[in-house]
Design an enzyme around this catalytic site. Structure first.
Site, PDB file in Angstrom:
ATOM      1  CB  ALA A   1      -0.956   0.009   1.189  1.00 46.28           C
TER       2      ALA A   1
ATOM      3  NE  ARG B   1       9.233  -3.493   3.269  1.00 40.51           N
ATOM      4  CZ  ARG B   1       9.287  -2.955   2.061  1.00 40.51           C
ATOM      5  NH1 ARG B   1       8.650  -3.513   1.065  1.00 40.51           N
ATOM      6  NH2 ARG B   1       9.971  -1.863   1.849  1.00 40.51           N
TER       7      ARG B   1
ATOM      8  CE  LYS C   1       8.554   1.916   4.375  1.00 40.49           C
ATOM      9  NZ  LYS C   1       8.936   1.114   3.214  1.00 40.49           N
TER      10      LYS C   1
ATOM     11  CB  ILE D   1       5.661 -10.100  -0.452  1.00 32.55           C
ATOM     12  CG1 ILE D   1       6.815  -9.579  -1.318  1.00 32.55           C
ATOM     13  CG2 ILE D   1       4.840  -8.968   0.112  1.00 32.55           C
ATOM     14  CD1 ILE D   1       6.338  -8.941  -2.613  1.00 32.55           C
TER      15      ILE D   1
ATOM     16  CE  LYS E   1       6.995  -6.710 -12.255  1.00 27.18           C
ATOM     17  NZ  LYS E   1       6.627  -6.445 -10.847  1.00 27.18           N
TER      18      LYS E   1
ATOM     19  CB  VAL F   1       4.982   4.415 -13.783  1.00 20.79           C
ATOM     20  CG1 VAL F   1       3.767   5.182 -13.253  1.00 20.79           C
ATOM     21  CG2 VAL F   1       4.552   3.029 -14.276  1.00 20.79           C
TER      22      VAL F   1
END
Length: 345
Positions: free
Chosen positions: A12, A37, A41, A63, A173, A201
């Site tokens: 997130a 995590r 945060k 993860i 990926k 991005v």
């Protein structure tokens, strides 16, 4: 008023994820459970979103642990309507490409997908944040006879991929996304699935307070030129495709609003080709930067689109039905936020 649906969002605090949260909250249709995590945060993010009652957090430390998501899904699974799996490491600081990049990518995707099947009986749709790296052929990016589309896959084999971190990242990926599609069949998943495959991005951070000296990997391309001296060279090392972060976020939310339409689809988020020179050309249109940053060789990259592999993402554009933000807009919005943060506007 109908009850809000619940979205589980992994990673997130990420650059794209924060924009997803903002847009989800803006619809007033969703509650979000975000995985983070650390408590620190989570608190910072909650504050940024004015401690919205529709945003809560769970802690997922690593993860790459096969059961990383089990506890969170065991607790919240019955109320989860949608999953957006956006957590993914993006870095090249590795010692063992397979161990550091490929294995965690596979385990992370498998872990959250298996937890979704096992503990979320009401799940309607699963969105995986994949990448253009799962689509393209890195060795043929400058082969203008190659046409890539939503059915294209990175063709590199693992043997070659583990020879350097960049190849390994791209391969990871592909592995992460293919793991999801394979498990969907193997586990006979009852919910719909789609992938979002962005290129480089760009675009502003979700909050001005998130601007740091060094930005996330893609935006740092722009940031380094904002802070370069006029005599710095504009090298040709980076050329690729761009997309604005706000469009990427939107592409994660549209499938939640129209699940059947997007089921089984891959969305290639690509708004066109660019090179370092293209970025510099746009930055030099900003009055506060003109004369203070490199000029390079203006318009050197104008021919890039015809020199590089062609990306045909017309199916994606048709499915999404909205106009992508232009390179000029995304570069300027990124730069102006940095300048504002530094008190230069």
């Amino acid at each position: 008023m109908s009850e809000k649906q619940t979205v589980f969002l992994s990673g997130a605090t990420g650059y794209i994820a924060q924009h997803i949260i903002k847009q989800l909250l803006d619809t007033k249709k969703f509650k979000i459970i975000g995985s983070v995590r650390s408590e620190d945060k989570a608190q910072k993010l909650a504050n940024n979103f004015n401690n919205s009652p529709d945003l809560s957090f769970v802690y997922v430390k690593d993860i790459a642990d096969p059961k990383a998501f089990d506890a969170a899904f065991e607790e919240h699974g019955s109320k989860i309507d949608f999953v957006i799996h956006s957590a993914s490491p993006f870095h090249f600081k590795v010692t063992d490409p397979k161990k550091d990049l490929i294995v965690p990518a596979e385990i992370g995707s498998a872990g959250i997908f298996k937890a979704s099947v096992k503990y979320a009986p009401n799940l309607k749709h699963f969105v995986v944040t994949s990448s253009y790296a799962a689509v393209f052929d890195i060795l043929r990016e400058e082969d203008n006879s190659l046409v890539l589309n939503e059915e294209s896959w990175n063709t590199m084999e693992e043997e070659q991929a583990i020879t350097n971190p960049v190849f390994a990242y791209c391969y990871s990926k592909k592995v992460a996304e293919q793991t999801v599609w394979k498990l969907a069949k193997d586990l006979n998943a009852k919910f719909n699935i789609n992938a979002v495959n962005p290129v480089y991005v760009f675009g502003p951070q979700c909050f001005d307070s998130s601007v740091t000296k060094e930005l996330n990997t893609s935006c740092e391309i722009i940031n380094k030129f904002i802070h370069a001296s006029p005599d710095s060279p504009v090298d040709e090392s980076i050329k690729g495709s761009f997309i604005d972060v706000r469009d990427v976020a939107k592409a994660h939310i549209e499938p939640l609003l129209n699940s059947e339409k997007f089921n089984g689809k891959r969305l290639i988020m690509d708004a066109g080709r660019f090179g370092n020179q293209t970025i510099v050309d746009v930055l030099n249109e900003i009055p506060q930067l003109k004369g203070k940053i490199p000029v390079g060789n203006p318009h050197r990259d104008d021919e890039l689109p015809v020199k590089m592999a062609k990306v045909d993402n017309s199916k994606t554009k048709e499915l999404l039905g909205f106009e992508f933000i232009s390179l000029e807009q995304t570069v300027k919005d990124t730069a102006l936020q940095v300048l504002k943060h530094e008190g230069k506007l």
